[in-house]
Design a protein around this motif. Structure first.
Motif, mmCIF file in Angstrom:
data_model
loop_
_atom_site.group_PDB
_atom_site.id
_atom_site.type_symbol
_atom_site.label_atom_id
_atom_site.label_comp_id
_atom_site.label_asym_id
_atom_site.label_seq_id
_atom_site.Cartn_x
_atom_site.Cartn_y
_atom_site.Cartn_z
ATOM 1 N N HIS A 1 34.239 44.526 14.129
ATOM 2 C CA HIS A 1 34.659 43.125 14.147
ATOM 3 C C HIS A 1 35.591 42.847 12.976
ATOM 4 N N GLU B 1 36.744 41.394 9.693
ATOM 5 C CA GLU B 1 36.021 40.991 8.495
ATOM 6 C C GLU B 1 36.193 39.493 8.240
ATOM 7 N N GLY B 2 35.069 38.821 8.002
ATOM 8 C CA GLY B 2 35.100 37.400 7.712
ATOM 9 C C GLY B 2 35.067 36.504 8.936
ATOM 10 N N SER B 3 35.055 37.103 10.121
ATOM 11 C CA SER B 3 35.045 36.280 11.335
ATOM 12 C C SER B 3 33.670 35.676 11.579
ATOM 13 N N GLU C 1 42.961 46.234 14.979
ATOM 14 C CA GLU C 1 43.164 47.147 13.839
ATOM 15 C C GLU C 1 44.593 47.612 13.770
ATOM 16 N N ASN D 1 41.589 43.718 9.196
ATOM 17 C CA ASN D 1 40.521 44.558 8.655
ATOM 18 C C ASN D 1 39.329 44.534 9.589
ATOM 19 N N VAL E 1 35.733 45.959 10.652
ATOM 20 C CA VAL E 1 34.589 46.634 10.062
ATOM 21 C C VAL E 1 33.494 46.756 11.105
#
Length: 452
Positions: free
Chosen positions: A384, A386-388, A443, A448, A450
């Protein structure tokens, strides 16, 4: 000589079958709108003498009782299944003659349900196909957690035993013809391919290549979300579904559409997501007719809530009605065809929102916006942004208040679910951008991604 015709229900990810000889045939796990089965029989010039169910279905409303009534066929249902209608109970080892030397043998294969039964088609005593319903699927098995949580592990072990029984009793060349597994949420996993045999499954299916303890542990760990409407399918099928009515709904004009929205009813726009984003009735929701409309609309709408359908054409409306009756959404409250121009009161302008891609998101940057991931838990765990923020689309309508403030860029794995989510957010006045792109591009675009 015999024939087997597959009848695909792509929206639900299921198949029904018509199999027979020169004069008569059997229908296996027929859909509620069984006119396709009748048409297949007419093309073959055969009479349907038997209708059989592999199990009491949890994911769609069956057409079995009504098809049997209309054709005068014998209606066979597993003996242990608790139903409220007249049927011929079928037990392990029972056989019926379909046509001449063509016979159907019942094989108890519990696991997907406690009383699940597969049927082996035999010609002159030799197996020529196995209708495995929700037992042995292509590369997997039917999920064991749809009946009763306390039975899940027991049924998972039964699935392993049932798969091994079929593999032991049938020749390797026997075609395996499941009902589930072509995108159905009744499948415990999704596998590639549209055809398989017992021999192929022996080398590729975890139920046949793994010991029972390992198989059960893996199966239970991989179980995904259950569509909410499944709660209503089993009882409807056990009670005996009513005949379908596919006549066109009452026509709604612009004023009625506005009144239904004001009353809190669901107004569903069936057009493709590009057209919807460009212009739609404010407050309406976008469930594409070409997507999994039956699964996602039935999953998300409060059960029994009136729904008004907006379609680009009468044909699109009719196709959606057909999909929806399969999951018990029988009659739209009203409908309209055309475009927002006809659906809005004079002087009102269509609502709209922008669309983009993951490259567009990367170029914009994620600072100061909300990236909302509406995929399922299992999808997100594999990777996923990052930060979503994560809220699966089937939960979003109940959790809209949890979406943080700011412009929302919403994505899924391919675009369809993001469009549904964007329409829900747009309907409550949020600024939204629908990411219409495959997640593999995230990506590549430089975002980003992860895992975990």
């Amino acid at each position: 000589m015999f024939f087997i015709d597959a009848i695909d229900l792509e929206g639900l990810g299921n198949r029904s079958y018509l199999a027979g000889g020169r004069r008569t045939a059997v229908a296996v796990d027929p859909p509620r709108d069984f006119d396709q089965v009748l048409a297949a029989a007419a093309r073959r010039g055969v009479r349907i003498s038997h209708v059989v169910e592999t199990h009491v279905h949890n994911d769609y409303v069956t057409g079995g009782p009504e098809l049997a009534r209309v054709t005068g066929a014998a209606y066979l249902v597993p003996a242990g299944a608790h139903v409220s209608f007249t049927r011929i109970p079928v037990a392990d080892g029972d056989t019926v003659t379909i046509d001449g030397g063509l016979r159907l043998r019942a094989v108890a294969t519990p696991g997907h349900t406690p009383h699940h039964t597969s049927y082996v088609l035999q010609e002159q005593g030799a197996p020529v196909a196995a209708f495995t319903g929700g037992s042995l699927l292509i590369g997997t098995v039917g999920r064991p957690d749809l009946v009763e949580p306390r039975l899940t592990e027991q049924l998972a072990r039964a699935q392993h035993a049932s798969a091994h029984r079929l593999a032991a009793e049938l020749p390797d060349e026997t075609p395996v013809l499941p009902t589930h597994g072509f995108g159905s949420f009744c499948s415990s996993a999704q596998a590639d391919g549209n055809a398989t045999t017992i021999g192929e499954e022996k080398s590729a299916n975890a139920a046949l290549t793994t010991d029972a303890d390992s198989f059960v542990a893996q199966l239970l760990a991989e179980l995904d979300d259950i569509p909410a409407y499944y709660t209503y399918m089993g009882p409807a099928n056990a009670a005996g579904p009513a005949p379908v009515d596919l006549t066109p709904p009452a026509v709604a004009d612009a004023d009625e559409i506005s009144a239904r929205l004001a009353a809190g009813e669901w107004v569903v726009d069936l057009r493709n997501r590009v057209a919807f984003a460009e212009g739609h009735v404010a407050g309406s929701f976008n469930f594409e007719a070409d997507g999994k409309i039956a699964t996602y609309l039935a999953w998300m709408i409060p059960w029994g809530r009136p729904v008004t359908l907006l379609a680009a054409s009468p044909e699109q409306l009719a196709d959606a009605q057909r999909e929806l009756v399969r999951v018990g959404i029988d009659r739209p409250a009203a409908a309209a065809t055309g475009s927002p121009r006809e659906w809005l009161p004079e002087g009102d302008r269509p609502a709209s929102f922008p669309r983009s891609t993951f490259a567009g998101l990367a170029e914009h940057g994620t600072d100061g916006i909300v990236v909302l991931d509406v995929r399922r838990d299992s999808e997100r765990a594999a990777g996923h942004i990052e930060g979503s923020v994560h809220i699966p689309v089937h939960e979003l309508h109940k959790r809209l208040g949890e979406v943080p403030a700011g412009t929302v860029w919403v994505h899924c794995a391919g675009g369809m679910r993001a469009a549904i989510a964007a329409s829900l957010l747009d309907a409550i006045g949020r600024d939204v951008v629908a990411v219409d792109d495959g997640f593999d591009a995230a990506e590549t675009a430089g975002l980003n991604v992860v895992s975990g």
